[in-house]
Design a protein around this motif. Sequence first.
Motif, PDB file in Angstrom:
ATOM      1  N   ASP A   5       0.974  -1.240  -0.126  1.00 30.86           N
ATOM      2  CA  ASP A   5       0.032  -0.020  -0.132  1.00 30.86           C
ATOM      3  C   ASP A   5       0.880   1.203   0.048  1.00 30.86           C
ATOM      4  O   ASP A   5       1.581   1.449   1.060  1.00 30.86           O
ATOM      5  CB  ASP A   5      -1.200   0.079   1.076  1.00 30.86           C
ATOM      6  N   THR A   7      -0.033   4.601  -0.101  1.00 27.96           N
ATOM      7  CA  THR A   7      -0.694   5.705   0.540  1.00 27.96           C
ATOM      8  C   THR A   7       0.078   5.861   1.700  1.00 27.96           C
ATOM      9  O   THR A   7       0.445   5.094   2.457  1.00 27.96           O
ATOM     10  CB  THR A   7      -2.269   5.122   0.980  1.00 27.96           C
ATOM     11  N   PRO A   8       0.539   7.340   1.741  1.00 27.48           N
ATOM     12  CA  PRO A   8       1.289   7.691   2.860  1.00 27.48           C
ATOM     13  C   PRO A   8       0.447   7.510   4.457  1.00 27.48           C
ATOM     14  O   PRO A   8      -0.948   7.259   4.546  1.00 27.48           O
ATOM     15  CB  PRO A   8       1.307   9.218   2.850  1.00 27.48           C
ATOM     16  N   PHE A  10      -0.196   9.015   6.872  1.00 25.22           N
ATOM     17  CA  PHE A  10      -0.948  10.114   7.505  1.00 25.22           C
ATOM     18  C   PHE A  10      -2.243  10.266   6.587  1.00 25.22           C
ATOM     19  O   PHE A  10      -2.919  10.813   7.436  1.00 25.22           O
ATOM     20  CB  PHE A  10      -0.120  11.543   7.229  1.00 25.22           C
ATOM     21  N   ASN A  11      -2.438   9.558   5.631  1.00 20.05           N
ATOM     22  CA  ASN A  11      -3.766   9.465   5.042  1.00 20.05           C
ATOM     23  C   ASN A  11      -4.746   8.306   5.195  1.00 20.05           C
ATOM     24  O   ASN A  11      -5.654   8.165   4.534  1.00 20.05           O
ATOM     25  CB  ASN A  11      -3.629   9.797   3.432  1.00 20.05           C
ATOM     26  N   GLN A  12      -4.010   7.339   6.132  1.00 23.76           N
ATOM     27  CA  GLN A  12      -4.740   6.328   6.353  1.00 23.76           C
ATOM     28  C   GLN A  12      -5.912   6.386   7.282  1.00 23.76           C
ATOM     29  O   GLN A  12      -5.923   7.213   8.137  1.00 23.76           O
ATOM     30  CB  GLN A  12      -3.849   5.112   7.171  1.00 23.76           C
ATOM     31  N   ASP A  13      -6.885   5.689   7.392  1.00 24.54           N
ATOM     32  CA  ASP A  13      -8.269   5.803   7.902  1.00 24.54           C
ATOM     33  C   ASP A  13      -7.749   5.142   9.219  1.00 24.54           C
ATOM     34  O   ASP A  13      -8.192   5.591  10.275  1.00 24.54           O
ATOM     35  CB  ASP A  13      -9.337   5.231   7.456  1.00 24.54           C
TER      36      ASP A  13
END
Length: 142
Positions: A5, A7-8, A10-13
Amino acid sequence: MKITDLTPIFNQDEAPNCDVYHQFLYAVNAAARTCGLTRQGIVNRMNQALKVDDVVINETLLNKYLAPGTEKYLPAHQLPALLWAIKSIEPLNVLLEPLLFKAVDQRSQLLEKHAELQMEIEKFSEQQREIQKTLLPSSSNQ
Protein backbone atom coordinates in the motif's frame (compact mmCIF):
# COMPACT_ATOMS: atom_id res chain seq x y z
CA MET A 1 -1.29 -1.53 6.52
CA LYS A 2 0.15 -3.69 3.76
CA ILE A 3 3.69 -3.01 2.57
CA THR A 4 2.38 -2.80 -1.00
CA ASP A 5 0.00 0.00 0.00
CA LEU A 6 1.68 3.18 -1.19
CA THR A 7 -0.74 5.58 0.49
CA PRO A 8 1.20 7.70 3.00
CA ILE A 9 0.67 6.72 6.62
CA PHE A 10 -0.82 10.11 7.41
CA ASN A 11 -3.70 9.56 4.99
CA GLN A 12 -4.65 6.13 6.32
CA ASP A 13 -8.10 5.82 7.89
CA GLU A 14 -6.80 3.39 10.49
CA ALA A 15 -4.52 4.98 13.09
CA PRO A 16 -1.14 3.34 13.70
CA ASN A 17 -0.39 1.90 17.12
CA CYS A 18 1.53 4.77 18.71
CA ASP A 19 1.62 3.29 22.20
CA VAL A 20 5.41 3.19 22.35
CA TYR A 21 6.04 4.76 25.75
CA HIS A 22 7.63 1.68 27.35
CA GLN A 23 9.70 0.91 24.24
CA PHE A 24 10.89 4.52 24.28
CA LEU A 25 11.93 4.29 27.94
CA TYR A 26 13.70 1.01 27.24
CA ALA A 27 15.63 2.59 24.34
CA VAL A 28 16.59 5.62 26.45
CA ASN A 29 17.72 3.49 29.38
CA ALA A 30 19.67 1.14 27.10
CA ALA A 31 21.46 4.08 25.47
CA ALA A 32 22.10 5.65 28.88
CA ARG A 33 23.77 2.43 30.08
CA THR A 34 26.05 2.24 27.05
CA CYS A 35 26.94 5.93 26.57
CA GLY A 36 29.77 5.80 29.11
CA LEU A 37 28.28 8.41 31.42
CA THR A 38 26.78 8.29 34.88
CA ARG A 39 23.27 9.65 35.42
CA GLN A 40 24.88 12.84 36.75
CA GLY A 41 27.01 13.03 33.61
CA ILE A 42 23.87 12.72 31.47
CA VAL A 43 22.19 15.45 33.54
CA ASN A 44 25.21 17.72 33.09
CA ARG A 45 25.18 17.23 29.32
CA MET A 46 21.43 17.84 29.14
CA ASN A 47 21.76 21.11 31.07
CA GLN A 48 24.69 22.09 28.85
CA ALA A 49 22.61 21.39 25.73
CA LEU A 50 19.63 23.31 27.07
CA LYS A 51 21.89 26.41 27.28
CA VAL A 52 20.54 27.60 30.58
CA ASP A 53 22.30 29.18 33.54
CA ASP A 54 20.12 27.45 36.10
CA VAL A 55 19.93 23.69 36.51
CA VAL A 56 16.85 22.56 34.60
CA ILE A 57 17.40 18.85 34.99
CA ASN A 58 18.76 17.13 38.07
CA GLU A 59 19.44 13.46 38.66
CA THR A 60 16.24 12.93 40.67
CA LEU A 61 14.11 14.50 37.96
CA LEU A 62 15.86 12.49 35.22
CA ASN A 63 15.23 9.28 37.17
CA LYS A 64 11.55 10.20 37.44
CA TYR A 65 11.38 10.87 33.69
CA LEU A 66 12.89 7.47 32.93
CA ALA A 67 10.91 5.36 35.40
CA PRO A 68 8.24 3.17 33.74
CA GLY A 69 5.53 3.85 36.33
CA THR A 70 6.05 7.59 36.57
CA GLU A 71 3.52 10.32 36.10
CA LYS A 72 6.34 12.81 35.42
CA TYR A 73 7.13 12.80 31.71
CA LEU A 74 10.07 14.29 29.87
CA PRO A 75 8.95 17.52 28.19
CA ALA A 76 9.16 17.14 24.41
CA HIS A 77 11.35 20.22 24.03
CA GLN A 78 13.99 18.54 26.22
CA LEU A 79 14.18 15.42 24.02
CA PRO A 80 17.00 16.74 21.78
CA ALA A 81 19.10 17.49 24.88
CA LEU A 82 18.48 13.97 26.21
CA LEU A 83 19.42 12.38 22.87
CA TRP A 84 22.61 14.43 22.74
CA ALA A 85 23.40 13.56 26.34
CA ILE A 86 23.00 9.81 25.81
CA LYS A 87 24.71 9.99 22.40
CA SER A 88 21.93 8.15 20.56
CA ILE A 89 18.98 8.82 18.29
CA GLU A 90 17.59 5.31 18.76
CA PRO A 91 14.90 6.48 21.22
CA LEU A 92 13.69 8.89 18.55
CA ASN A 93 13.47 6.01 16.08
CA VAL A 94 11.22 4.20 18.55
CA LEU A 95 8.89 7.20 18.54
CA LEU A 96 8.92 7.47 14.74
CA GLU A 97 8.53 3.74 13.99
CA PRO A 98 4.70 3.65 14.10
CA LEU A 99 4.70 6.35 11.40
CA LEU A 100 7.11 4.32 9.26
CA PHE A 101 9.87 6.93 9.52
CA LYS A 102 13.41 6.74 10.80
CA ALA A 103 15.79 9.47 11.93
CA VAL A 104 19.03 9.57 9.98
CA ASP A 105 22.06 11.64 10.90
CA GLN A 106 23.79 13.88 8.37
CA ARG A 107 26.84 11.61 8.20
CA SER A 108 24.63 8.69 7.17
CA GLN A 109 22.99 10.85 4.53
CA LEU A 110 26.38 11.87 3.17
CA LEU A 111 27.58 8.26 3.11
CA GLU A 112 24.44 7.24 1.23
CA LYS A 113 24.88 10.09 -1.27
CA HIS A 114 28.55 9.15 -1.69
CA ALA A 115 27.60 5.55 -2.48
CA GLU A 116 24.97 6.68 -4.99
CA LEU A 117 27.48 8.94 -6.74
CA GLN A 118 30.06 6.14 -6.81
CA MET A 119 27.53 3.86 -8.52
CA GLU A 120 26.79 6.58 -11.08
CA ILE A 121 30.52 7.02 -11.75
CA GLU A 122 30.87 3.29 -12.36
CA LYS A 123 27.83 3.28 -14.65
CA PHE A 124 29.15 6.22 -16.69
CA SER A 125 32.63 4.69 -16.83
CA GLU A 126 31.13 1.50 -18.26
CA GLN A 127 29.18 3.51 -20.84
CA GLN A 128 32.35 5.37 -21.74
CA ARG A 129 34.26 2.10 -22.24
CA GLU A 130 31.48 0.80 -24.51
CA ILE A 131 31.62 3.98 -26.59
CA GLN A 132 35.41 3.72 -26.83
CA LYS A 133 35.13 0.13 -28.04
CA THR A 134 32.71 1.26 -30.74
CA LEU A 135 34.81 4.22 -31.84
CA LEU A 136 38.24 2.63 -31.81
CA PRO A 137 39.05 0.09 -34.48
CA SER A 138 39.61 -3.33 -33.03
CA SER A 139 42.97 -5.01 -33.48
CA SER A 140 41.31 -7.83 -35.44
CA ASN A 141 40.19 -5.41 -38.22
CA GLN A 142 43.71 -4.15 -38.96
